[in-house]
Design an enzyme around this catalytic site. Structure first.
Site, PDB file in Angstrom:
ATOM      1  N   LYS A 181       2.854 -15.552   3.289  1.00 18.66           N
ATOM      2  CA  LYS A 181       3.044 -16.329   2.058  1.00 18.66           C
ATOM      3  C   LYS A 181       4.538 -16.629   1.977  1.00 18.66           C
ATOM      4  O   LYS A 181       5.228 -16.261   1.022  1.00 18.66           O
ATOM      5  CB  LYS A 181       2.534 -15.500   0.860  1.00 18.66           C
ATOM      6  N   TYR A 205       0.818  -1.215   0.000  1.00 12.97           N
ATOM      7  CA  TYR A 205       0.000   0.000   0.000  1.00 12.97           C
ATOM      8  C   TYR A 205       0.853   1.268   0.000  1.00 12.97           C
ATOM      9  O   TYR A 205       0.407   2.317  -0.447  1.00 12.97           O
ATOM     10  CB  TYR A 205      -0.905   0.039   1.240  1.00 12.97           C
ATOM     11  N   ASP A 264      -6.527  -6.592   4.203  1.00  5.89           N
ATOM     12  CA  ASP A 264      -7.625  -5.949   3.475  1.00  5.89           C
ATOM     13  C   ASP A 264      -8.571  -7.019   2.935  1.00  5.89           C
ATOM     14  O   ASP A 264      -9.784  -6.955   3.096  1.00  5.89           O
ATOM     15  CB  ASP A 264      -7.056  -5.103   2.329  1.00  5.89           C
ATOM     16  N   ASP A 286      -3.361 -18.371   1.507  1.00  3.83           N
ATOM     17  CA  ASP A 286      -4.384 -19.046   0.695  1.00  3.83           C
ATOM     18  C   ASP A 286      -5.115 -20.092   1.535  1.00  3.83           C
ATOM     19  O   ASP A 286      -6.340 -20.222   1.505  1.00  3.83           O
ATOM     20  CB  ASP A 286      -3.774 -19.672  -0.579  1.00  3.83           C
ATOM     21  N   ASP A 332     -12.484  -8.678   4.746  1.00  2.24           N
ATOM     22  CA  ASP A 332     -13.788  -8.711   4.067  1.00  2.24           C
ATOM     23  C   ASP A 332     -14.363 -10.127   4.080  1.00  2.24           C
ATOM     24  O   ASP A 332     -15.554 -10.336   4.287  1.00  2.24           O
ATOM     25  CB  ASP A 332     -13.670  -8.246   2.601  1.00  2.24           C
TER      26      ASP A 332
END
Ligand code: IPM
Ligand code: MN
Length: 359
Positions: free
Chosen positions: A192, A142, A248, A224, A252
């Site tokens: 990851k 970001y 982020d 994942d 959600d």
């Protein structure tokens, strides 16, 4: 006590839902004997319309002069075509970075009264969901270097750099371990590390930290796999910590598992100074002005504000249980009603206020 709260209603449904949260805060003030003084600040699209830029001069100073900031939402299609530097989202990112808000707490709680609204099967939701995503908020992709350039043979090329320092990882890691200590003492660190170098550094810092928190049950989870487990067994998680973009996305996902994004608050906090409290759902421009928006995520964000920035846990709990009471009594806004009867924004706010006053 007297407290100063900066209000950033923002765009879309922002002003309506912040208005309801303010009325709930005032009800809390009456009962517990506090006075809240508010200062309204324009930010995002409305600020572009008002002064020609999304982050007006003096915003940082006004926020720093407050005890906490309550924010609605920013952005909307009206400002989508603007150059990057004028986009409302830019203002949100700037606010996070100017105030040093490196830790974003996003709880996802499945309230028993709402189990039926969850898109997950009842075999899964019957175990409940009560997790907290701790998202790193001022680093990573970001805030990394962005480039776009012409190549001689492959057309245009773009790149966004993801970088993390040990310092950044350690401070968010500590926050997460400490939060886990205050809850069910489980921490999953999401990365990851099978592919990304930033994740390998992340993991090594977390492993160093876990030695200092032997009472917290720690695990590494690949991002994942985490996305999959959030659907299969969300109840197995307590606190999850992760870098900015993973947070982020997964917040959600975790949020939706609880049934409605309209119920999810968030807190962004730094090393000191005021925190920013906002609903996780965004500005929902198509719903603005219709008295249909769900104000509960903002009201629950105000509860987090009471707890984390003003150190008023009893007041925070009063707001949270008032929300539960209203939901248990069967009241729903449209997003939670599944086609059944629903109440509007204003009425939902009123119901929570009445429930707070009955405490
Ligand atoms: C969020 C939002 C923001 C983010 C956008 C609006 C910049 O999606 O708070 O999750 O990506 O952080
Ligand atoms: Mn988001």
């Amino acid at each position: 006590m007297n407290y100063k709260i900066a209000l950033i209603p923002g765009d879309g449904i922002g002003p309506e839902i912040v208005c309801q949260a303010v009325k709930v805060l005032d009800a809390v003030g009456e009962i517990f004997g506090h006075k809240f003084a508010y200062q309204n600040l324009p930010l995002g699209g409305c600020a572009v319309d008002l002064v020609g830029e999304p982050y007006p001069e003096g915003t940082t100073e006004a926020c720093k002069a407050s005890d906490a900031v309550l924010l609605g939402a920013v952005g909307g299609p009206k400002w989508d075509e603007l150059p990057v530097s004028l986009r409302p989202e830019k203002a949100l990112l700037k606010l996070r970075s100017e105030l040093g808000l490196f830790a974003n707490l996003r709880p996802a709680v499945l309230r028993p009264a709402l189990a039926a609204v969850s898109p997950l099967k009842s075999e899964i939701t019957e175990n409940g969901i009560d997790l907290m995503i701790v998202r790193e908020l001022t680093g990573g992709v970001y805030f990394g270097k962005r480039e776009r350039y012409q190549t001689s043979d492959r057309g245009e090329e773009a790149s966004d750099l993801m970088a993390y320092s040990e310092m950044e990882i350690e401070r968010i890691g500590r926050r997460a371990f400490e939060l886990a200590r205050m809850r069910r003492k489980k921490l999953a660190s999401v990365d990851k590390a099978n592919v990304l170098e930033t994740s390998r550094l992340w993991r090594s810092v977390m492993h160093r930290l876990k030695e200092e928190y032997p009472d917290v049950e720690y695990s590494d989870v690949l991002v994942d796999n985490c996305a999959m487990q959030l659907m299969r067994s969300p109840f197995s998680f307590d606190v999850l910590v992760m870098e900015n973009m993973f947070g982020d996305i997964l917040s959600d996902e975790a949020g939706m598992a609880t049934g409605s994004l309209g119920l999810l608050p968030s807190a962004s906090i730094g090393a000191g100074g005021p925190g920013v409290y906002e609903p996780s759902h965004g500005s929902v421009p198509q719903m603005a002005g219709l008295d249909e928006a769900n104000p509960l995520a903002t009201i629950l964000s105000a509860a987090m504000l009471l707890r984390y920035s003003l150190s008023l846990p009893e007041e925070a709990t009063a707001v949270e249980t008032a929300v539960d009471d209203v939901l248990n009594a069967g009241y729903r806004t449209r997003d939670m009603a599944g086609g059944g009867p629903s109440v509007g924004t204003e009425r939902m706010g009123q119901l929570v206020r009445d429930a707070v006053r009955k405490k």
